[in-house]
Motif scaffolding. Structure first.
Motif, PDB file in Angstrom:
ATOM      1  N   SER A   1       0.680  -1.141   0.022  1.00  0.00           N
ATOM      2  CA  SER A   1       0.027   0.053   0.071  1.00  0.00           C
ATOM      3  C   SER A   1       0.822   1.312  -0.078  1.00  0.00           C
ATOM      4  O   SER A   1       2.039   1.380   0.699  1.00  0.00           O
ATOM      5  N   THR A   2       0.479   2.348  -0.895  1.00  0.00           N
ATOM      6  CA  THR A   2       1.068   3.445  -0.698  1.00  0.00           C
ATOM      7  C   THR A   2       0.448   4.522   0.226  1.00  0.00           C
ATOM      8  O   THR A   2      -0.741   4.722   0.000  1.00  0.00           O
ATOM      9  N   ARG A   3       1.314   5.114   1.042  1.00  0.00           N
ATOM     10  CA  ARG A   3       0.867   6.111   1.827  1.00  0.00           C
ATOM     11  C   ARG A   3       1.288   7.518   1.771  1.00  0.00           C
ATOM     12  O   ARG A   3       2.559   7.464   1.688  1.00  0.00           O
ATOM     13  N   ARG A   4       0.487   8.628   1.877  1.00  0.00           N
ATOM     14  CA  ARG A   4       1.224   9.845   1.765  1.00  0.00           C
ATOM     15  C   ARG A   4       0.445  10.698   2.783  1.00  0.00           C
ATOM     16  O   ARG A   4      -0.561  10.828   2.900  1.00  0.00           O
ATOM     17  N   THR A   5       1.353  11.447   3.574  1.00  0.00           N
ATOM     18  CA  THR A   5       0.762  12.328   4.445  1.00  0.00           C
ATOM     19  C   THR A   5       0.759  13.861   3.663  1.00  0.00           C
ATOM     20  O   THR A   5       0.915  13.978   2.691  1.00  0.00           O
ATOM     21  N   VAL A   6       0.020  14.642   4.422  1.00  0.00           N
ATOM     22  CA  VAL A   6      -0.006  16.130   3.752  1.00  0.00           C
ATOM     23  C   VAL A   6       1.155  16.608   3.492  1.00  0.00           C
ATOM     24  O   VAL A   6       1.354  17.170   2.299  1.00  0.00           O
ATOM     25  N   PHE A   7       2.261  16.361   4.282  1.00  0.00           N
ATOM     26  CA  PHE A   7       3.731  16.891   3.970  1.00  0.00           C
ATOM     27  C   PHE A   7       4.487  16.389   2.834  1.00  0.00           C
ATOM     28  O   PHE A   7       4.961  16.828   2.164  1.00  0.00           O
TER      29      PHE A   7
ATOM     30  N   ARG B   1       2.716  14.832   0.308  1.00  0.00           N
ATOM     31  CA  ARG B   1       2.190  15.261  -0.784  1.00  0.00           C
ATOM     32  C   ARG B   1       2.792  16.501  -1.481  1.00  0.00           C
ATOM     33  O   ARG B   1       2.989  16.772  -2.743  1.00  0.00           O
ATOM     34  N   ARG B   2       2.974  17.405  -0.382  1.00  0.00           N
ATOM     35  CA  ARG B   2       3.673  18.686  -0.768  1.00  0.00           C
ATOM     36  C   ARG B   2       5.135  18.454  -1.252  1.00  0.00           C
ATOM     37  O   ARG B   2       5.447  19.245  -2.448  1.00  0.00           O
ATOM     38  N   LEU B   3       5.887  17.542  -0.940  1.00  0.00           N
ATOM     39  CA  LEU B   3       7.141  17.101  -1.400  1.00  0.00           C
ATOM     40  C   LEU B   3       7.353  16.345  -2.498  1.00  0.00           C
ATOM     41  O   LEU B   3       8.268  16.005  -2.912  1.00  0.00           O
ATOM     42  N   GLY B   4       6.162  15.708  -2.876  1.00  0.00           N
ATOM     43  CA  GLY B   4       6.094  14.874  -3.966  1.00  0.00           C
ATOM     44  C   GLY B   4       6.577  13.351  -3.479  1.00  0.00           C
ATOM     45  O   GLY B   4       7.327  12.482  -4.210  1.00  0.00           O
ATOM     46  N   LEU B   5       6.655  12.975  -2.197  1.00  0.00           N
ATOM     47  CA  LEU B   5       7.246  11.810  -1.728  1.00  0.00           C
ATOM     48  C   LEU B   5       5.972  10.789  -1.271  1.00  0.00           C
ATOM     49  O   LEU B   5       4.875  11.233  -1.103  1.00  0.00           O
ATOM     50  N   ALA B   6       6.193   9.744  -1.016  1.00  0.00           N
ATOM     51  CA  ALA B   6       5.360   8.430  -0.647  1.00  0.00           C
ATOM     52  C   ALA B   6       6.092   7.517   0.010  1.00  0.00           C
ATOM     53  O   ALA B   6       7.360   7.278  -0.121  1.00  0.00           O
ATOM     54  N   SER B   7       5.239   6.657   0.887  1.00  0.00           N
ATOM     55  CA  SER B   7       5.883   5.690   1.545  1.00  0.00           C
ATOM     56  C   SER B   7       5.123   4.246   1.224  1.00  0.00           C
ATOM     57  O   SER B   7       4.103   4.461   1.201  1.00  0.00           O
ATOM     58  N   LEU B   8       5.844   3.344   1.138  1.00  0.00           N
ATOM     59  CA  LEU B   8       5.349   1.998   0.844  1.00  0.00           C
ATOM     60  C   LEU B   8       5.044   0.991   2.077  1.00  0.00           C
ATOM     61  O   LEU B   8       6.470   0.853   2.464  1.00  0.00           O
ATOM     62  N   VAL B   9       4.092   0.497   2.329  1.00  0.00           N
ATOM     63  CA  VAL B   9       4.162  -0.527   3.404  1.00  0.00           C
ATOM     64  C   VAL B   9       3.818  -2.021   2.872  1.00  0.00           C
ATOM     65  O   VAL B   9       2.808  -2.067   2.066  1.00  0.00           O
ATOM     66  N   VAL B  10       4.840  -2.963   3.118  1.00  0.00           N
ATOM     67  CA  VAL B  10       4.707  -4.310   2.676  1.00  0.00           C
ATOM     68  C   VAL B  10       4.204  -4.990   3.923  1.00  0.00           C
ATOM     69  O   VAL B  10       4.840  -5.256   4.771  1.00  0.00           O
ATOM     70  N   ASP B  11       2.719  -5.550   3.582  1.00  0.00           N
ATOM     71  CA  ASP B  11       2.326  -6.627   4.584  1.00  0.00           C
ATOM     72  C   ASP B  11       2.509  -7.945   4.177  1.00  0.00           C
ATOM     73  O   ASP B  11       2.200  -8.270   2.888  1.00  0.00           O
TER      74      ASP B  11
END
Length: 578
Positions: A507-513, A515-525
């Motif tokens: 799953s790809t998760r993006r906080t407000v900050f 999204r402003r920086l064009g970054l994302a985190s990937l959670v591997v379950d």
């Protein structure tokens, strides 16, 4: 059907006797406070009645508890007033653990726990059986579980040969290879090939080997008698005395801090007196109610230092006792381990239940070039430190642990990619905000206390750049052909190797900050258990485009790995550990 050891009757009698004694006493006191007709003095009558009734119930529970091994299930029947019968299929059994406390070891008793895949608690516990009976049950259940897996694999492969069924650890065994192993076993000068791979030379570090023809395990690794048929156990790793001491002194157990807090609450007055006495030579108050703000500040600092040192000592003692004589072995398709000084544990880690492998190392362990190896299993992980996480190698040379990991998973040496420098700027801003909050808190405290130089708290800003840099350089990920590797953490750096076919979701998760920086985190379950200290592997703060590429690549390779594994019909992991 069999019964527990006769001493179990006495144990259950004491357990239920004191339980019912407590309930009868508390209930009598509560009712005495509500009804005038009931007097508190009746406790002296209710307590022995509860003790006798509870003891009788415990003895009845012993005689009503039965267990037995059948061709397809392990059966347990229990209950005095309400009868409960359980049939546990061997294919659902994940672990058969044996636990011995101090008094149990003195009396030659053990507790056998049966764990099933996906269970949140112990499915069946036998309190108590003899050591020999515990060993017999553990061995027979493992053997029958392996036989069930062999039959299931045989049904999936109609052309499977008899040699395949006798040696589930390999799909290419043949009668010729079996003959070679037999002849080599009778010839001490001829090395025998291992069922799980090429013959491995003994490791000079711990004296272990993986050759079936030259097992290094002691007498405890084998069960004598007619029931000893089945997978042979071989030792793969033994924690040496030096490694045990290093592991004890370079790791910290949160349970030690919890135990210290528990002791403080149970003996608050004594603990406070000791802390005041310890701080007095350094300028602390003479008594708790007599002192200046400076002396109370000294008392606080000294108390914190004493608490940290005491918790650390407790952690060292706990770790030493818990991992004393740690040994990892192999029995068929399972890893089996033993450990413990005061309490002895013996359990298994099914290879087919392994979801991921994690190499861990804190700063002290990295400084001396050591690391540990943990495996995540599906479902409930009994007697583990954190949920489904179980230690395969508590501590060993870093290079050796990495070789173990590569051999275990088949992963190639990873070439990590770091997050973009935008993530570093984000960490600088994040820790700067934390430092500002610390200064603001010091200012607020100064408004209500004699604290004057609150501005000295601004020294925390000095730690912002190194903290941000250390977090950044310890992040990384690698997208391999058959595995996804995720690295994160400074205080306890974890490098997790995840086979694609074990991935449940990405799953790809993006906080407000972000999204402003064009970054994302990937959670591997995966299907493994998680806890507060062992969360899902996460690729932090990568470019959104890279996150989408990793997500898409992972999904494609997951489908490819599943198709290949379905054709091969194997576990995807090797148990040749050297």
């Amino acid at each position: 059907m069999n019964r527990l050891h006769p001493l179990s009757a006495a144990a259950y009698a004491l357990q239920y006797g004191f339980l019912w004694l407590s309930v009868a006493s508390i209930l009598t006191l509560l009712l005495g406070g509500i009804f005038d007709a009931i007097e508190s003095a009746w406790v002296s009558l209710a307590a022995p009645v509860g003790l006798v009734a509870g003891a009788a119930y415990g003895i009845a529970y012993y005689y009503r508890f039965e267990y037995g091994i059948t061709p397809d299930t392990f059966d347990v029947a229990s209950g005095v007033l309400a009868r409960r019968s359980r049939e546990i299929p061997y294919e659902r059994i994940q672990n058969v653990d044996v636990r011995q406390g101090v008094f149990q070891r003195l009396l030659g008793l053990a507790v056998v726990s049966i764990e099933t895949a996906g269970g949140g608690s112990t499915e069946a516990a036998l309190n108590f059986v003899s050591e020999s009976e515990a060993t017999r049950l553990q061995h027979q259940i493992r053997t029958r579980t392996a036989e069930v897996k062999d039959r299931r694999r045989g049904r999936g492969r109609p052309d499977a040969s008899a040699a395949d069924e006798r040696s589930p650890a390999t799909d290419e065994a043949s009668s010729d290879a079996e003959t070679e192993r037999t002849s080599a076993a009778t010839d001490p000068d001829e090395p025998a090939p291992d069922d799980d791979g090429p013959t491995a030379e003994p490791d000079s570090t711990d004296g272990t080997t993986t050759s079936d023809s030259d097992p290094v395990s002691d007498g405890r690794d084998r069960v004598a008698g007619p029931d000893s048929r089945g997978p042979r156990r071989e030792q793969l790793f033994a924690l040496e005395a030096r490694e045990l001491l290093l592991y004890s002194f370079t790791s910290f157990r949160p349970a030690a801090a919890a135990a210290l807090l528990g002791l403080f609450f149970f003996a608050t007055d004594l603990a406070i007196d000791l802390l005041v006495s310890a701080a007095r030579p350094f300028g602390g108050p003479a008594n708790l109610g007599e002192g200046s703000p400076t002396s109370y500040g000294i008392l606080t600092v000294v108390s914190v230092v004493n608490g940290v040192v005491t918790a650390y000592v407790l952690s060292v003692v706990y770790t030493f006792a818990a991992y004393y004589d740690f040994r990892l072995g192999r029995a068929g398709g399972d890893f089996v381990y033993e450990r413990g000084l005061l309490q002895r544990y013996s359990g298994s880690i099914p290879v087919e239940k392994v979801q991921s492998v994690t190499v861990t190392a804190n700063p002290l362990q990295r400084l001396i070039g050591y690391a540990g190896l943990w495996v995540e299993t599906a479902g409930y992980g009994p007697e583990s430190d954190s949920g489904g996480s179980q230690s395969a190698v508590p501590l060993a040379d870093q290079g050796r642990v990495h070789r173990f990991t590569e051999t275990l998973t088949g992963v190639e040496s990873p070439r990590f990619r770091s997050p973009p420098t935008t993530a570093l700027r984000r960490y600088l801003a994040r820790y700067a905000i934390v430092a500002a909050l610390v200064v603001a808190a010091a200012f607020a405290v100064a408004q209500f206390t004699p604290l004057e130089r609150w501005y000295l708290a601004a020294v925390v800003f000095v730690a912002v750049p190194p903290a941000a840099y250390l977090k950044y350089v310890n992040l990384g990920y690698y997208v391999g052909e058959g595995h996804l590797v995720v690295r994160r953490g400074f205080w306890k750096r974890k490098t997790t190797v995840i086979p694609y076919y074990r991935i449940q979701t990405v799953s790809t998760r993006r906080t407000v900050f972000q999204r402003r920086l064009g970054l994302a985190s990937l959670v591997v379950d995966t299907a493994s258990s998680r806890s507060f200290f062992w969360t899902s592997p996460t690729i932090y703060d990568v470019d959104l485009k890279d996150a989408r590429d990793v997500h898409g690549t992972g999904r494609k390779r997951l489908q490819t790995a599943l198709r290949e594994r379905a054709r091969a019909d194997d576990s995807g992991l090797t148990i040749d550990f050297t």
